[in-house]
Structure formats: structure tokens, C-alpha cells
Design a protein around this motif. Structure first.
Motif, PDB file in Angstrom:
ATOM      1  N   ARG A   1       0.851  -1.192   0.000  1.00  0.00           N
ATOM      2  CA  ARG A   1       0.000   0.000   0.000  1.00  0.00           C
ATOM      3  C   ARG A   1       0.890   1.246   0.000  1.00  0.00           C
ATOM      4  NH1 ARG A   1      -3.092  -0.154   5.134  1.00  0.00           N
ATOM      5  NH2 ARG A   1      -1.081  -0.879   5.871  1.00  0.00           N
ATOM      6  N   GLU A   2       0.276   2.391  -0.142  1.00  0.00           N
ATOM      7  CA  GLU A   2       1.014   3.651  -0.140  1.00  0.00           C
ATOM      8  C   GLU A   2       1.523   3.969   1.269  1.00  0.00           C
ATOM      9  OE1 GLU A   2       1.938   5.385  -2.961  1.00  0.00           O
ATOM     10  OE2 GLU A   2       1.172   3.470  -3.713  1.00  0.00           O
TER      11      GLU A   2
ATOM     12  N   PRO B   1       5.638   0.406  -1.757  1.00  0.00           N
ATOM     13  CA  PRO B   1       4.377   0.716  -2.443  1.00  0.00           C
ATOM     14  C   PRO B   1       4.415   0.399  -3.935  1.00  0.00           C
ATOM     15  CG  PRO B   1       5.565   2.728  -1.927  1.00  0.00           C
ATOM     16  CD  PRO B   1       6.329   1.607  -1.306  1.00  0.00           C
ATOM     17  N   VAL B   2       3.481  -0.415  -4.372  1.00  0.00           N
ATOM     18  CA  VAL B   2       3.471  -0.850  -5.770  1.00  0.00           C
ATOM     19  C   VAL B   2       2.997   0.245  -6.718  1.00  0.00           C
ATOM     20  CG1 VAL B   2       1.157  -1.898  -5.750  1.00  0.00           C
ATOM     21  CG2 VAL B   2       2.899  -2.783  -7.305  1.00  0.00           C
ATOM     22  N   ASN B   3       2.110   1.127  -6.283  1.00  0.00           N
ATOM     23  CA  ASN B   3       1.608   2.171  -7.192  1.00  0.00           C
ATOM     24  C   ASN B   3       2.634   3.258  -7.455  1.00  0.00           C
ATOM     25  OD1 ASN B   3      -0.807   0.861  -7.528  1.00  0.00           O
ATOM     26  ND2 ASN B   3      -1.944   2.173  -6.134  1.00  0.00           N
ATOM     27  N   THR B   4       3.291   3.757  -6.424  1.00  0.00           N
ATOM     28  CA  THR B   4       4.245   4.859  -6.607  1.00  0.00           C
ATOM     29  C   THR B   4       5.674   4.391  -6.857  1.00  0.00           C
ATOM     30  OG1 THR B   4       4.476   5.071  -4.215  1.00  0.00           O
ATOM     31  CG2 THR B   4       2.904   6.546  -5.301  1.00  0.00           C
TER      32      THR B   4
ATOM     33  N   PRO C   1       6.602   1.053  -8.627  1.00  0.00           N
ATOM     34  CA  PRO C   1       6.438  -0.284  -9.204  1.00  0.00           C
ATOM     35  C   PRO C   1       7.750  -0.970  -9.577  1.00  0.00           C
ATOM     36  CG  PRO C   1       5.753   1.386 -10.777  1.00  0.00           C
ATOM     37  CD  PRO C   1       6.007   2.081  -9.474  1.00  0.00           C
TER      38      PRO C   1
ATOM     39  N   CYS D   1      -1.953  -6.024   0.789  1.00  0.00           N
ATOM     40  CA  CYS D   1      -2.386  -4.639   0.574  1.00  0.00           C
ATOM     41  C   CYS D   1      -3.663  -4.432   1.384  1.00  0.00           C
ATOM     42  CB  CYS D   1      -2.587  -4.347  -0.915  1.00  0.00           C
ATOM     43  SG  CYS D   1      -3.790  -5.409  -1.733  1.00  0.00           S
TER      44      CYS D   1
ATOM     45  N   THR E   1      -5.727  -6.952  -4.330  1.00  0.00           N
ATOM     46  CA  THR E   1      -5.513  -6.618  -5.735  1.00  0.00           C
ATOM     47  C   THR E   1      -4.097  -6.109  -6.000  1.00  0.00           C
ATOM     48  OG1 THR E   1      -7.846  -6.078  -5.929  1.00  0.00           O
ATOM     49  CG2 THR E   1      -6.405  -5.274  -7.675  1.00  0.00           C
ATOM     50  N   ARG E   2      -3.659  -5.135  -5.240  1.00  0.00           N
ATOM     51  CA  ARG E   2      -2.299  -4.601  -5.415  1.00  0.00           C
ATOM     52  C   ARG E   2      -1.249  -5.634  -5.043  1.00  0.00           C
ATOM     53  NH1 ARG E   2      -2.839   0.985  -2.182  1.00  0.00           N
ATOM     54  NH2 ARG E   2      -4.419  -0.246  -1.101  1.00  0.00           N
TER      55      ARG E   2
ATOM     56  N   ALA F   1      -0.612  -7.731  -8.087  1.00  0.00           N
ATOM     57  CA  ALA F   1       0.179  -6.970  -9.057  1.00  0.00           C
ATOM     58  C   ALA F   1       1.646  -6.909  -8.621  1.00  0.00           C
ATOM     59  CB  ALA F   1      -0.390  -5.566  -9.221  1.00  0.00           C
TER      60      ALA F   1
END
Length: 153
Positions: free
Chosen positions: A59-60, A76-79, A81, A110, A114-115, A118
């Protein structure tokens, strides 16, 4: 339809679409199953830490600061990757802890799973073949163990 093979990957070009199919000889596909962890598995891992398993919160940072499963690290996978593809020195500067060795098992979680999935797929692309996912993630953890969540505030 035009067909090409590029670096072991079959590429098929169709009007306005590119379809890519990875061949089954790919090392990622040869061992593409990751372990699925349950609440009890994670609880056991926290109570009996193993040096070869790392619990990774994808997570973030703000979410991780709000609450985190004990013993977890935050990548964090979003910011970030590509974090697991960084050189060790760059990773250390960015996250303030050492880059996990590819021989370690990374167990991702997460908020809902879902994250984590990924992140697990990204980790495999960077050479981490020993991976796992806590599919229930923080949502499941909060339901079953909320009084033991660590607050990072």
C-alpha cells in the motif's frame, strides 16, 4: 495477422491491436504459482519470524503509517512499481532498509489483495521466484486481529 518471435515471445499484430503471448518456456511461467497465505499463516509468521520470509505491505506510505501488520516493510506498488528492480544502493536510499535478496520469500499484502497480486507479478519479473500473497490482506487482518495492529503514528 503478422506474426513475429522477439526474444522468445510470440508477437501477433492485428489491425489496431498488439497481442503478446509469452511462451511456456518462460522462466516466469515455469514456476508461476505463488503461495497463498491465510490469516493464521500470517499470524504464525509474525509470532515466529523467519529470516528467509519478508512480509511486504504494498500500500502507499500514508496507508502503511495509519496501520500496518507487525514486522512488515513498505514497498508501495503504485508509486514505486520498479522498486525491486533498483540497484541495492538506490533501494536503500529510497526505502531506508536493505533490498530483499532474490532468494528470500516475499509475502505481499495490501488492503484487499488486488495490489498484492500486481506486486507479486512484478516481483517475479525482477527475479523473485519465491513469492506469496496474503489475499485477505489488511481487510481480513482488521476483522480478526485489529487490537494487535501496529500503529506507525
Amino acid at each position: 495477422m503478422l506474426r513475429y518471435t522477439i526474444l522468445g515471445t510470440k508477437v501477433m499484430f492485428a489491425p489496431s491491436k498488439i497481442l503478446v503471448r509469452t511462451l511456456f518456456e518462460s522462466p516466469i511461467l515455469r514456476n508461476n504459482s505463488c503461495k497463498t497465505y491465510t490469516f493464521n499463516d500470517i499470524k504464525h509468521l509474525i509470532e515466529n519470524p523467519l529470516s528467509d520470509k519478508i512480509l511486504v505491505d504494498v500500500r502507499e506510505p500514508e496507508e502503511h503509517l495509519e496501520y500496518a501488520i507487525p514486522t512488515s516493510v513498505n514497498i508501495p506498488v503504485n508509486t514505486a512499481p520498479g522498486a525491486l528492480g533498483l540497484l541495492a544502493e538506490e533501494f536503500q536510499k529510497m526505502f531506508n532498509f536493505g533490498k530483499p535478496e532474490t532468494s528470500k520469500e516475499l509475502v505481499f499484502y495490501c488492503k484487499s489483495g488486488t495490489r498484492a497480486k500486481a506486486a507479486e507479478e512484478l516481483a517475479r519479473s525482477y527475479g523473485y521466484q519465491n513469492t506469496g500473497i496474503y489475499q485477505g490482506s489488511v481487510t481480513d487482518w482488521l476483522k480478526k486481529q485489529s487490537h494487535k495492529l501496529s500503529s506507525k503514528n
